[in-house]
Design a protein around this motif. Structure first.
Motif, mmCIF file in Angstrom:
data_model
loop_
_atom_site.group_PDB
_atom_site.id
_atom_site.type_symbol
_atom_site.label_atom_id
_atom_site.label_comp_id
_atom_site.label_asym_id
_atom_site.label_seq_id
_atom_site.Cartn_x
_atom_site.Cartn_y
_atom_site.Cartn_z
ATOM 1 N N LEU A 247 1.515 -0.952 -0.003
ATOM 2 C CA LEU A 247 -0.007 -0.233 -0.156
ATOM 3 C C LEU A 247 0.483 1.627 0.208
ATOM 4 C CD1 LEU A 247 -2.338 1.311 0.314
ATOM 5 C CD2 LEU A 247 -2.647 1.494 2.811
ATOM 6 N N LEU A 248 0.404 2.260 -0.819
ATOM 7 C CA LEU A 248 1.112 3.817 -0.457
ATOM 8 C C LEU A 248 0.462 4.540 -0.297
ATOM 9 C CD1 LEU A 248 3.384 5.079 -2.186
ATOM 10 C CD2 LEU A 248 2.687 5.480 -3.713
ATOM 11 N N LEU A 249 0.929 4.961 0.854
ATOM 12 C CA LEU A 249 -0.094 6.782 1.433
ATOM 13 C C LEU A 249 0.360 7.568 0.860
ATOM 14 C CD1 LEU A 249 -0.829 4.709 4.674
ATOM 15 C CD2 LEU A 249 -2.548 5.054 2.601
ATOM 16 N N GLU A 250 -0.938 8.364 0.031
ATOM 17 C CA GLU A 250 0.499 9.888 0.012
ATOM 18 C C GLU A 250 -0.291 11.033 0.705
ATOM 19 O OE1 GLU A 250 1.670 11.117 -3.617
ATOM 20 O OE2 GLU A 250 0.165 12.249 -4.004
ATOM 21 N N ASP A 251 0.315 11.232 1.570
ATOM 22 C CA ASP A 251 -0.693 12.265 2.941
ATOM 23 C C ASP A 251 0.279 12.755 3.697
ATOM 24 O OD1 ASP A 251 -3.270 12.812 3.988
ATOM 25 O OD2 ASP A 251 -3.460 10.764 3.950
ATOM 26 N N VAL A 252 -0.249 13.571 3.778
ATOM 27 C CA VAL A 252 0.572 14.978 5.043
ATOM 28 C C VAL A 252 0.599 14.553 6.217
ATOM 29 C CG1 VAL A 252 -0.459 17.087 4.149
ATOM 30 C CG2 VAL A 252 -1.220 16.071 5.619
ATOM 31 N N PRO A 253 1.851 14.995 6.900
ATOM 32 C CA PRO A 253 1.949 14.367 7.992
ATOM 33 C C PRO A 253 1.340 14.450 9.625
ATOM 34 C CG PRO A 253 4.237 16.072 7.206
ATOM 35 C CD PRO A 253 2.910 16.331 6.473
ATOM 36 N N PRO B 240 2.589 -12.793 6.721
ATOM 37 C CA PRO B 240 3.002 -12.194 5.204
ATOM 38 C C PRO B 240 3.198 -11.358 5.461
ATOM 39 C CG PRO B 240 1.111 -11.653 7.337
ATOM 40 C CD PRO B 240 1.314 -12.900 7.660
ATOM 41 N N PHE B 241 3.276 -10.663 3.887
ATOM 42 C CA PHE B 241 4.284 -9.142 3.547
ATOM 43 C C PHE B 241 3.577 -8.182 3.575
ATOM 44 C CE2 PHE B 241 8.756 -7.312 1.456
ATOM 45 C CZ PHE B 241 8.735 -7.210 2.286
ATOM 46 N N MET B 242 4.132 -7.155 4.177
ATOM 47 C CA MET B 242 3.229 -5.847 4.187
ATOM 48 C C MET B 242 3.995 -4.912 3.665
ATOM 49 S SD MET B 242 -0.325 -4.302 4.613
ATOM 50 C CE MET B 242 -1.414 -2.969 3.337
ATOM 51 N N VAL B 243 4.509 -4.252 2.775
ATOM 52 C CA VAL B 243 5.225 -2.114 2.667
ATOM 53 C C VAL B 243 3.557 -1.686 2.888
ATOM 54 C CG1 VAL B 243 6.684 -1.173 1.600
ATOM 55 C CG2 VAL B 243 6.631 -2.992 1.795
ATOM 56 N N ILE B 244 4.284 -0.831 3.639
ATOM 57 C CA ILE B 244 3.192 0.626 3.793
ATOM 58 C C ILE B 244 3.940 2.136 3.706
ATOM 59 C CG2 ILE B 244 1.250 2.219 5.306
ATOM 60 C CD1 ILE B 244 -0.128 -0.349 6.251
ATOM 61 N N GLN C 157 4.142 8.756 1.606
ATOM 62 C CA GLN C 157 4.927 10.187 1.011
ATOM 63 C C GLN C 157 3.982 11.642 0.952
ATOM 64 O OE1 GLN C 157 6.616 8.789 -3.673
ATOM 65 N NE2 GLN C 157 4.384 8.803 -3.876
ATOM 66 N N ASN C 158 5.213 12.168 1.269
ATOM 67 C CA ASN C 158 4.545 13.612 1.849
ATOM 68 C C ASN C 158 3.371 14.637 0.947
ATOM 69 O OD1 ASN C 158 3.158 16.653 2.287
ATOM 70 N ND2 ASN C 158 5.436 16.219 4.161
ATOM 71 N N PRO C 159 2.655 14.859 -0.411
ATOM 72 C CA PRO C 159 2.319 15.315 -0.966
ATOM 73 C C PRO C 159 3.159 16.753 -1.761
ATOM 74 C CG PRO C 159 0.584 15.055 -0.555
ATOM 75 C CD PRO C 159 1.670 15.058 0.834
ATOM 76 N N LYS D 51 -3.216 2.494 -4.164
ATOM 77 C CA LYS D 51 -2.708 4.079 -3.652
ATOM 78 C C LYS D 51 -3.669 4.999 -2.563
ATOM 79 C CE LYS D 51 -0.819 8.685 -4.753
ATOM 80 N NZ LYS D 51 -0.458 9.123 -6.317
ATOM 81 N N ALA D 52 -3.751 5.216 -1.373
ATOM 82 C CA ALA D 52 -5.054 5.663 -0.558
ATOM 83 C C ALA D 52 -4.511 6.925 -0.595
ATOM 84 C CB ALA D 52 -4.916 4.458 0.497
ATOM 85 N N SER D 53 -5.511 7.276 0.635
ATOM 86 C CA SER D 53 -5.117 8.685 1.690
ATOM 87 C C SER D 53 -5.967 8.704 2.566
ATOM 88 C CB SER D 53 -5.300 10.351 0.323
ATOM 89 O OG SER D 53 -5.119 11.112 1.906
ATOM 90 N N ILE D 54 -4.653 8.365 3.987
ATOM 91 C CA ILE D 54 -6.183 9.227 5.463
ATOM 92 C C ILE D 54 -6.644 10.158 5.411
ATOM 93 C CG2 ILE D 54 -5.745 8.609 7.082
ATOM 94 C CD1 ILE D 54 -3.312 6.814 7.262
ATOM 95 N N GLY D 55 -6.253 11.264 5.101
ATOM 96 C CA GLY D 55 -6.723 12.185 5.377
ATOM 97 C C GLY D 55 -7.254 13.161 6.497
ATOM 98 N N TYR D 56 -7.754 14.057 6.703
ATOM 99 C CA TYR D 56 -7.918 14.167 8.337
ATOM 100 C C TYR D 56 -8.852 14.050 8.668
ATOM 101 C CZ TYR D 56 -4.102 18.273 7.422
ATOM 102 O OH TYR D 56 -2.898 18.971 7.444
#
Length: 323
Positions: A46-52, A147-151, A154-156, A176-181
């Motif tokens: 999973l790739l998460l593109e989100d702010v800190p 199982p093996f998973m990489v999360i 990225q900070n956009p 690819k997903a985004s958690i968001g506020y």
């Protein structure tokens, strides 16, 4: 062998309990938690593109705890070396031989924080083990955990001093997903628990790591009708023929969409895939694999808008035919 209706119901029950457990830590993020477990049980990353500060580390730790697995966090920096992730061979003077010391990638859930801050060589080392599920050092193969998973995150916002992941490497992530506020109500609940630090929150284990491997194998047996395969193929063709796209979705992307649709169908208590499973996952699975035409990007076109248009223009098969 194809999954039965009874097995699908059992799968859905376990899936819901996993999601409910993680929701105790990551409040108000039901959808992204479901997507994360869908990626895990599809054998992907999973790739998460989100702010800190949106809970990326908490999500990775909670997933590992819920499946009674191990988790490691790697803070990617420009000076990080491939061996810092995969491990290194160190000479032991007592034995007179080199001994392999495993790196943080040897865990069930690995959080690669701000992956775009490391050099391309270091990024490639992580992406290689993601694809192969093993590391070879000094001619010896070391399999990673199952199982093996990489999360990866990225900070956009901050792009200074970063190394953008090439499109061919973005293709390695199944989703690819985004958690968001969090919403207002969830923010209030978070503030009420401000006395507890994030790393102190724990999630009770729901299943063992070995059971996760069995569930992933079971998800692969979900039935996919020929009309669903045709639908996915037409969606993929739509991304390749779009005038706004320079490079469409690869065959790997098409396979990823089918794999995740199988898992989502089982999570919904069905032993067969329907078009709505494909529609729900299309943006998360396909959008990050597109390379847009520069002029289209300048005009404000996004990969998500292209996927949305392709979904509208591509008629799905009826549920009766798909079942």
């Amino acid at each position: 062998m194809t999954m039965t209706a009874e097995q699908a119901a059992q799968f859905a029950d376990v899936f819901d309990r996993l999601v409910t457990g993680v929701e105790q830590v990551l409040l108000g993020k039901h959808h992204v938690i479901r997507m994360s477990f869908t990626a895990l049980l599809s054998g992907g990353h999973l790739l998460l593109e989100d702010v800190p500060g949106t809970g990326k580390t908490s999500l990775a730790r909670a997933i590992a705890q819920s499946v009674r697995g191990t988790s490691n966090r790697v803070q990617f920096t420009p000076d990080l070396l491939p061996g810092d992730i995969t491990g290194v061979s160190i000479y032991d003077q007592r034995s007179g031989a080199f001994e392999f010391h495993r790196g943080p990638v040897f865990a069930n859930i690995v959080l690669a924080d701000e992956i775009n801050r490391a050099s391309p060589k270091t990024q490639a080392a992580l992406l290689e083990v993601m694809e192969e599920g093993q590391i070879t050092a000094d001619g010896v193969t070391h399999p990673v955990a199952a199982p093996f998973m990489v999360i990866a995150t990225q900070n956009p916002i901050e792009q200074a001093g970063t190394y953008r992941l090439p499109e061919a490497q973005l293709d390695r992530f199944i989703m690819k997903a985004s958690i968001g506020y969090p919403d207002h109500a969830s923010t209030i609940r978070i503030l009420e628990g401000a006395g507890q630090r994030a790393h102190e929150a724990t999630v009770p284990p729901v299943v063992s790591a070995a059971t996760v491997v069995e569930l992933a194998a079971l998800a692969r047996t979900v039935f996919v009708d020929a009309t669903i395969n045709d639908y996915v193929a037409r969606l993929i063709d739509g991304t390749r023929t779009s005038s706004e796209v320079r490079l469409g979705v690869s065959v790997r992307g098409a396979l990823a969409l089918i794999r995740t649709a199988k898992t989502l169908a089982a999570a919904n208590g069905r032993h067969y895939v329907v078009p709505d499973d494909v529609k729900e996952l299309a943006d998360a699975v396909l959008a990050h694999r597109l390379v847009l035409d520069p002029e289209a990007e300048f005009d404000g076109v996004t990969a998500s808008s292209v996927i949305a248009r392709v979904l509208i223009e591509t008629p799905p098969p009826s549920d009766r035919q798909a079942a």
